[in-house]
Design a protein around this motif. Structure first.
Motif, PDB file in Angstrom:
ATOM      1  N   TRP A 172       0.832  -1.206   0.000  1.00  0.00           N
ATOM      2  CA  TRP A 172       0.000   0.000   0.000  1.00  0.00           C
ATOM      3  C   TRP A 172       0.865   1.255   0.000  1.00  0.00           C
ATOM      4  O   TRP A 172       0.575   2.223  -0.714  1.00  0.00           O
ATOM      5  CB  TRP A 172      -0.922   0.004   1.210  1.00  0.00           C
ATOM      6  CG  TRP A 172      -1.777   1.228   1.288  1.00  0.00           C
ATOM      7  CD1 TRP A 172      -2.959   1.455   0.641  1.00  0.00           C
ATOM      8  CD2 TRP A 172      -1.507   2.421   2.037  1.00  0.00           C
ATOM      9  NE1 TRP A 172      -3.441   2.708   0.952  1.00  0.00           N
ATOM     10  CE2 TRP A 172      -2.572   3.315   1.804  1.00  0.00           C
ATOM     11  CE3 TRP A 172      -0.467   2.797   2.892  1.00  0.00           C
ATOM     12  CZ2 TRP A 172      -2.617   4.579   2.393  1.00  0.00           C
ATOM     13  CZ3 TRP A 172      -0.523   4.060   3.473  1.00  0.00           C
ATOM     14  CH2 TRP A 172      -1.579   4.926   3.226  1.00  0.00           C
ATOM     15  N   GLU A 177       0.068   3.336  -3.315  1.00  0.00           N
ATOM     16  CA  GLU A 177      -0.896   4.399  -3.055  1.00  0.00           C
ATOM     17  C   GLU A 177      -0.369   5.470  -2.112  1.00  0.00           C
ATOM     18  O   GLU A 177      -0.396   6.658  -2.439  1.00  0.00           O
ATOM     19  CB  GLU A 177      -2.183   3.798  -2.472  1.00  0.00           C
ATOM     20  CG  GLU A 177      -2.913   2.851  -3.398  1.00  0.00           C
ATOM     21  CD  GLU A 177      -4.214   2.352  -2.794  1.00  0.00           C
ATOM     22  OE1 GLU A 177      -4.857   3.123  -2.058  1.00  0.00           O
ATOM     23  OE2 GLU A 177      -4.576   1.195  -3.040  1.00  0.00           O
ATOM     24  N   THR A 210      -5.423  11.039   2.589  1.00  0.00           N
ATOM     25  CA  THR A 210      -6.807  10.625   2.389  1.00  0.00           C
ATOM     26  C   THR A 210      -7.737  11.817   2.575  1.00  0.00           C
ATOM     27  O   THR A 210      -7.596  12.580   3.530  1.00  0.00           O
ATOM     28  CB  THR A 210      -7.200   9.511   3.388  1.00  0.00           C
ATOM     29  OG1 THR A 210      -6.268   8.443   3.279  1.00  0.00           O
ATOM     30  CG2 THR A 210      -8.598   8.995   3.102  1.00  0.00           C
ATOM     31  N   ALA A 249     -13.463   4.948   5.180  1.00  0.00           N
ATOM     32  CA  ALA A 249     -12.500   4.945   4.075  1.00  0.00           C
ATOM     33  C   ALA A 249     -13.111   5.688   2.898  1.00  0.00           C
ATOM     34  O   ALA A 249     -14.334   5.790   2.767  1.00  0.00           O
ATOM     35  CB  ALA A 249     -12.128   3.524   3.675  1.00  0.00           C
ATOM     36  N   ALA A 279     -11.108   2.771  -1.925  1.00  0.00           N
ATOM     37  CA  ALA A 279      -9.947   2.329  -1.147  1.00  0.00           C
ATOM     38  C   ALA A 279     -10.017   0.830  -0.884  1.00  0.00           C
ATOM     39  O   ALA A 279     -11.106   0.270  -0.715  1.00  0.00           O
ATOM     40  CB  ALA A 279      -9.869   3.095   0.170  1.00  0.00           C
TER      41      ALA A 279
END
Length: 274
Positions: free
Chosen positions: A32, A36, A148, A179, A183
């Motif tokens: 991850w 990302e 995020t 989330a 995601a």
């Protein structure tokens, strides 16, 4: 003869230091960060992207903003330092030492993270592997906070690790997991567990008594898109049914009964194929 011991992370019985499930969670954490977390955080740190939505009526500051997002840059540097220290623990060259005397590999995260995933068996063999796994989870948590968009987060379910424990009042701990749309993973803000959101969502729906949904083909595809964050069409459902992933039962007219667990498993197949 090998002795059975408890996993230092989850407490489960296994042979060796860390059980297979916790090892896979660690690998997914590194993946991850590579795919990302770090790419997004780098763009935010250098103000190439922004996650907040400015208000049309908001007042403007009298001072120009800094050329970099300082908080995001600090999180970015901290995450890269963690990768360098972890690689240094494995002896990856070239390396030096930091001010605390710890070995630190002198390479960037773009090179380090794929190598750390490749050498996962060596990471698991470290005597202090549990401490490094915990540190990686904390890094993911800090990166996720900066990378995020908070206002777009939606409720996925509750943390299964927290739910398995009880609070000081003797009641079950129910930590909500939020989330953003699309995601795949999230970090629990309370216990720090690295969670697969599709599993969290499935368990949440099961606990709510939702094992099946009755929808038309188009409405079922829309439900999957909204709840799993992956664009799915009615044609996708037909293809999955032909391949044996889905077994819908006809109810009446254009309505079918769809198994939620089969739908989520099919979405995982689609993600892995993409």
């Amino acid at each position: 003869m090998s002795e059975h011991g408890n996993c230092p992370i989850c407490g489960g019985e296994d042979i060796g230091a860390i059980c297979g499930e916790c090892a896979e969670d660690w690998r997914r954490s590194l993946e991850w960060l590579r795919t990302e977390g770090m790419p997004t955080l780098r763009r935010i740190a250098y103000r190439q992207a922004r996650l907040d939505v400015p208000s049309a009526r908001g007042a403007k500051s009298a001072f120009p903003c800094t050329p970099i997002n300082i908080e995001a840059q600090q999180a970015y540097a901290m995450a890269e330092t963690h990768c360098q220290l972890l690689a240094g623990r494995l002896g990856m060259k070239p390396f030096g030492t930091d001010r605390l005397g710890r070995r630190r590999t002198l390479r960037q995260w773009t090179w380090l993270l794929p190598m750390l995933e490749h050498y996962m068996p060596r990471l698991l063999a470290l005597p202090d592997a549990a401490e490094w796994q915990h540190a990686t989870v904390k890094v993911c948590e800090r990166v996720a906070v900066q990378a995020t968009r908070r206002e777009e987060r939606r409720l996925i379910g509750i943390c299964p690790e927290c739910h398995a424990s009880t609070g000081v009042d003797g009641n079950e701990v129910r930590t909500p997991i939020y989330a953003e749309h699309g995601a795949d993973y999230a970090v629990c803000p309370v216990c720090g567990s690295f969670l697969t959101l599709s599993d969290v969502r499935l368990e949440y729906l099961k606990s709510a008594g939702m094992l099946h949904i009755t929808r038309t083909r188009g409405d079922a595809a829309k439900w999957v898109t909204e709840n799993c964050g992956v664009h799915v069409t009615g044609k996708d459902l037909d293809n999955w049914a032909r391949r044996g992933f889905l077994h819908p039962k006809k109810v009446e007219g254009r309505y079918w009964e769809w198994n939620i667990e089969e739908l989520i498993k099919a979405v995982r197949e689609k993600r892995s194929a993409d």
